[in-house]
Design an enzyme around this catalytic site. Structure first.
Site, PDB file in Angstrom:
ATOM      1  N   MET A  84      -4.793 -19.969  41.377  1.00 15.71           N
ATOM      2  CA  MET A  84      -4.604 -19.799  42.823  1.00 15.71           C
ATOM      3  C   MET A  84      -4.569 -18.306  43.122  1.00 15.71           C
ATOM      4  SD  MET A  84      -1.795 -22.771  43.710  1.00 15.71           S
ATOM      5  CE  MET A  84      -0.857 -22.604  42.188  1.00 15.71           C
ATOM      6  N   LYS A 119     -14.878 -26.747  37.157  1.00 15.59           N
ATOM      7  CA  LYS A 119     -14.080 -27.387  38.205  1.00 15.59           C
ATOM      8  C   LYS A 119     -14.895 -27.444  39.495  1.00 15.59           C
ATOM      9  CE  LYS A 119      -9.672 -27.379  40.574  1.00 15.59           C
ATOM     10  NZ  LYS A 119      -8.569 -26.609  41.138  1.00 15.59           N
ATOM     11  N   GLY A 143      -5.388 -32.698  43.071  1.00 19.69           N
ATOM     12  CA  GLY A 143      -5.224 -33.007  44.492  1.00 19.69           C
ATOM     13  C   GLY A 143      -4.003 -33.849  44.756  1.00 19.69           C
ATOM     14  N   CYS A 154     -14.218 -23.712  45.303  1.00 18.98           N
ATOM     15  CA  CYS A 154     -13.605 -22.909  46.365  1.00 18.98           C
ATOM     16  C   CYS A 154     -14.263 -23.213  47.718  1.00 18.98           C
ATOM     17  CB  CYS A 154     -13.746 -21.425  46.039  1.00 18.98           C
ATOM     18  SG  CYS A 154     -12.942 -20.387  47.277  1.00 18.98           S
ATOM     19  N   GLY A 177      -1.857 -27.597  41.522  1.00 18.63           N
ATOM     20  CA  GLY A 177      -2.006 -26.365  42.289  1.00 18.63           C
ATOM     21  C   GLY A 177      -0.791 -26.125  43.162  1.00 18.63           C
TER      22      GLY A 177
END
Length: 379
Positions: free
Chosen positions: A29, A153, A216, A113, A239
Site C-alpha cells: 500500500m 496481482k 478484498g 492499481c 490490505g
C-alpha cells in the site's frame, strides 16, 4: 465451522521455495507498507509482507528515492517487493537488477492499481486487457527472475463490460508466474462497494497449477477463514484491514492454526503499538519525516475509541516524539477495544469511469507498449 477447519487441512501455501504459514500476505500500500510498518506487522505473525510499489523504470535508472524505499529489515525473510511497469524490456531489466544484486527474494507485479495516473498510461488494472502485452511482461519478467518467484496481482477487470481476470490468470500461469492474487473488484469500483468473492472461486477453478490468493474485504480473522472456505483459495492478501491494526496478523495466525484469538488490545496497548511504530519509522526516515508520516495512521489506530476531538487534533498534527509521548499520556489507557472497530477502514471512495489511453479498448491483441510510465514509486 466444520467446513472452515476442513479447508485448513490443505497443504501449506508455497510461493516458489517459500512456505507461507499462515497463508497470509500483506498487500503493498502506497505510503503505508514501508520497512517500519512491515516490521511491526511481522512482530505479530508470520506471512509475506510486501514493500510499497516500486516503478521498474526507477530501478533501472537508480532513482535515489526508490532505492531508499527498497529498504528491508535485517531479519525480513523473504524480502518481498512489488514492481510496476508497462514495458516488458524495462520490467525484465528491473527484475535482472533486483535478482542480480540480491535486493529481494520474491517479486510481485502490480496489474491491479485503479488510480487514474496509472491507468491513463495503460498501467495497473488497465494492462491485462492487452493480453499479448500482459503475456510478454509476465514471460520476460519470470524468465529474468530465474529461481526467484515472480507473482502477479490483478483485478477482476476494467469494468463490468471488460472482465480480464480469467484470461490474466491463465496467461500468468502459462508464462511462468509462481502465484496469482485477485482483488475481487473491477478498476471502476476502486475500493467501493463489496468485493465479489465468487470471482476468486472462478479463478481458482481456471488456474490449477499455481496458488491463487484472494484479496478484498478481509477486515477480521473470521473474514479470512470465510474467504478460504467459500472460494477454495490458497491464501489471503490483506490490505486496508490492517491499517491501524497490525495485530490483525496475530489474530490471523491464531485463526488459521485453530487457536482462540488473542484478546483485543486496550487503548493503552494500542498506544504502545503506535509508539513502537513511531520508533521504527524514525530509524528509517529520521524524526521529522517519520512523525509527519505517522499522522495519517492516527485515525486508524484510534478508530471508535473514546478519544476526544482535541486529543485527536493533537495526534493528527504531531511533529515530535516528546509531543507524541505527552499525548499518549493523556489517553484513557484502560478503555477496551471497541466492539465496532473491526469493520472497513481506509479509503472507500466511490466508483467511477476508468481513465484509459485513447483507443485502449479497440484491440485486446495489440501488443504495442504504451507511453513510458513515470518514475514515481509508491503509487
Amino acid at each position: 465451522m466444520e467446513d472452515v477447519t476442513a479447508t485448513l487441512s490443505k497443504p501449506a501455501l508455497k510461493i516458489g521455495p517459500y512456505e507461507v504459514d499462515p497463508p497470509v500476505v500483506l498487500a503493498p500500500m502506497a505510503g503505508i507498507t514501508n520497512v517500519a510498518f512491515r516490521q511491526l506487522c511481522a512482530e505479530y505473525g508470520a506471512g509475506i509482507y510486501v514493500c510499497e510499489m516500486i516503478t521498474a523504470r526507477a530501478v533501472v535508472e537508480r532513482h535515489p528515492g526508490t532505492m531508499h524505499m527498497m529498504t528491508f529489515g535485517e531479519h525480513e525473510k523473504p524480502r518481498s517487493m512489488q514492481l510496476y511497469g508497462v514495458d516488458p524490456k524495462t520490467m525484465a531489466e528491473a527484475v535482472r537488477i533486483i535478482v542480480g544484486e540480491g535486493l529481494a527474494d520474491h517479486i510481485d507485479s502490480n496489474f491491479g492499481c485503479p488510480v487514474a495516473k496509472v491507468t491513463r498510461k495503460g498501467g495497473g488494472a488497465a494492462l491485462p486487457f492487452k493480453r499479448k502485452l500482459f503475456a510478454d511482461i509476465v514471460r520476460e519478467s519470470a524468465a529474468a527472475a530465474g529461481d526467484v518467484p515472480f507473482t502477479v496481482k490483478f483485478r477482476v477487470g476494467i469494468d463490468d463490460d471488460h472482465l480480464t481476470y480469467l484470461d490474466a490468470g491463465r496467461i500468468a500461469e502459462a508464462e511462468g508466474a509462481a502465484a496469482v492474487s485477485l482483488h475481487a473488484r473491477t478498476a471502476a469500483q476502486r475500493y467501493s462497494g463489496q468485493a465479489d468473492w465468487t470471482k476468486i472461486t472462478a479463478l481458482k477453478e481456471a488456474v490449477t497449477t499455481i496458488p491463487v490468493l484472494g484479496n478484498g474485504d478481509i477486515f477480521s480473522a473470521a473474514d479470512a477463514l470465510r474467504m478460504v472456505s467459500e472460494t477454495g483459495c490458497d491464501g489471503v492478501v490483506v490490505g486496508r484491514g490492517c491499517l491501524g491494526r497490525p495485530w490483525l496478523f496475530g489474530e490471523l495466525e491464531a485463526a488459521f492454526a485453530g487457536r482462540p484469538l488473542p484478546t483485543p488490545p486496550t487503548l493503552g496497548e494500542v498506544s504502545r503499538v503506535l509508539r513502537r511504530h513511531a520508533e521504527l519509522l524514525i530509524q528509517h526516515d529520521g524524526e521529522t519525516k517519520a512523525l509527519r508520516d505517522l499522522r495519517k495512521h492516527m485515525a486508524w489506530y484510534f478508530m471508535n475509541f473514546p478519544v476526544g476531538a482535541e486529543l485527536r487534533r493533537g495526534f493528527a498534527m504531531v511533529s515530535g516524539l516528546p509531543e507524541l509521548d505527552d499525548l499518549i499520556g493523556r489517553l484513557d489507557h484502560d478503555a477496551p477495544f471497541p466492539a465496532n472497530a473491526d469493520g472497513p477502514r481506509g479509503r472507500q471512495g466511490s466508483p467511477g469511469k476508468v481513465t484509459l489511453p485513447h483507443g485502449w479498448l479497440n484491440d485486446p491483441d495489440d501488443d504495442c507498449v504504451p507511453e513510458t510510465e513515470d518514475m514515481h514509486s509508491g503509487g
